[in-house]
Design a protein around this motif. Structure first.
Motif, short mmCIF file in Angstrom:
data_model
loop_
_atom_site.label_atom_id
_atom_site.label_comp_id
_atom_site.label_asym_id
_atom_site.label_seq_id
_atom_site.Cartn_x
_atom_site.Cartn_y
_atom_site.Cartn_z
N GLU A 12 5.74 7.42 -13.45
CA GLU A 12 6.47 8.89 -12.94
C GLU A 12 5.61 10.06 -13.09
O GLU A 12 6.07 10.79 -13.01
N THR A 13 4.71 9.35 -12.53
CA THR A 13 3.55 10.79 -12.00
C THR A 13 3.71 10.76 -9.95
O THR A 13 4.34 9.57 -9.79
N ASP A 14 3.33 11.67 -9.40
CA ASP A 14 3.57 11.79 -8.23
C ASP A 14 2.47 11.67 -7.40
O ASP A 14 2.93 10.94 -6.79
N ALA A 15 0.61 10.94 -8.39
CA ALA A 15 0.12 10.35 -7.71
C ALA A 15 0.98 8.70 -7.06
O ALA A 15 0.40 8.09 -5.81
N ALA A 16 1.33 8.46 -8.72
CA ALA A 16 1.45 7.38 -8.01
C ALA A 16 2.90 6.96 -7.15
O ALA A 16 2.75 6.09 -6.57
N TRP A 17 3.55 7.99 -7.36
CA TRP A 17 4.55 7.80 -6.03
C TRP A 17 3.93 8.59 -4.56
O TRP A 17 4.88 7.51 -3.66
N LYS A 18 2.75 8.80 -4.52
CA LYS A 18 2.68 9.45 -3.36
C LYS A 18 2.23 7.54 -2.40
O LYS A 18 2.01 7.16 -1.76
N ARG A 19 1.53 7.23 -4.02
CA ARG A 19 1.24 6.02 -3.38
C ARG A 19 2.38 4.99 -3.28
O ARG A 19 2.23 3.84 -2.21
N ILE A 20 3.05 4.64 -3.05
CA ILE A 20 4.42 3.67 -2.98
C ILE A 20 5.03 4.38 -1.72
O ILE A 20 4.87 2.77 -1.03
N ARG A 21 4.85 5.56 -1.17
CA ARG A 21 4.91 6.58 -0.39
C ARG A 21 4.25 5.59 0.34
O ARG A 21 5.28 4.34 1.77
N ALA A 22 3.32 5.14 0.14
CA ALA A 22 2.26 5.06 1.10
C ALA A 22 1.90 3.52 1.99
O ALA A 22 1.86 3.26 2.88
N PHE A 23 2.53 3.14 0.78
CA PHE A 23 2.55 1.38 0.67
C PHE A 23 3.94 1.01 1.53
O PHE A 23 3.04 -0.21 2.69
N ILE A 24 4.17 1.28 1.28
CA ILE A 24 5.84 0.76 2.18
C ILE A 24 5.87 0.98 3.17
O ILE A 24 6.37 0.10 4.07
N LYS A 25 5.12 2.28 4.06
CA LYS A 25 5.12 2.60 5.17
C LYS A 25 4.25 1.88 5.65
O LYS A 25 4.45 1.39 7.06
N ILE A 26 3.16 0.59 4.66
CA ILE A 26 2.26 0.22 6.14
C ILE A 26 3.48 -0.78 6.51
O ILE A 26 2.77 -1.78 7.33
N PHE A 27 4.77 -1.62 6.12
CA PHE A 27 5.30 -2.87 5.85
C PHE A 27 6.63 -2.23 7.05
O PHE A 27 7.43 -3.26 7.04
N LYS A 28 6.58 -0.91 7.70
CA LYS A 28 7.40 -0.83 8.26
C LYS A 28 7.33 -1.25 9.88
O LYS A 28 6.47 -0.90 9.97
#
Length: 161
Positions: free
Chosen positions: A145-161
């Motif tokens: 539930e941290t901002d850092a985790a969700w920034k990492r999540i969004r960046a990771f998903i973007k790699i696979f789009k």
């Protein structure tokens, strides 16, 4: 007399220990069949059984390219699925309340055994796991539930789009 071929064939299932984000064993999984195993026919994707020890949270993670269908067939679990840092859903299932939960790709989720015995959870994923495409991102429970985790999540998903 001509010798008949066997009509039944078998394929060994692979058992793998599962670990927490800290490297502690928290259960195991059994790879049952997959469209990548060279044995299975007529299905797409992969099926495996995962077992969680009592009280264990199997680490939060997301799959950038795979959808999941999850059914607790023995024991009791809580499936926790995050939509965002502040939005989550929890689904209880298992003994006395059998159901299948759909987990769409790109959403962090975890299984928590809320019972007193090991929980056995059947999982179907599509597409099947491919070690050449590391599309899974693990997230520590204290970070989910941290901002850092969700920034990492969004960046990771973007790699696979």
């Amino acid at each position: 007399m001509k010798k008949e071929k066997h009509i039944v064939t078998t394929h060994p299932c692979k058992r793998v220990e599962t670990k927490s984000h800290l490297g502690k064993v928290n259960g195991w999984l059994l790879e049952l069949f997959s469209d990548k195993d060279g044995f299975t026919k007529h299905i797409k994707g992969q099926v495996y059984l995962t077992v969680a020890k009592p009280g264990v949270l199997k680490v939060y993670h997301l799959h950038a390219q795979s959808d999941y269908f999850v059914t607790c067939i023995k024991g009791t679990v809580k499936e926790i699925i995050y939509k965002s840092k502040t939005e989550k859903e929890e689904v209880h299932m298992g003994d006395g309340d059998f159901k299948t939960v759909f987990l769409p790709k790109g959403h962090p989720h975890a299984i928590q055994n809320v019972g007193k015995t090991p929980a056995y959870v059947l999982v179907y994923r599509y597409p099947a796991w491919d070690p050449k495409k590391p599309e899974q991102l693990d997230i520590a429970p204290e970070a989910i539930e941290t901002d850092a985790a969700w920034k990492r999540i969004r960046a990771f998903i973007k790699i696979f789009k």
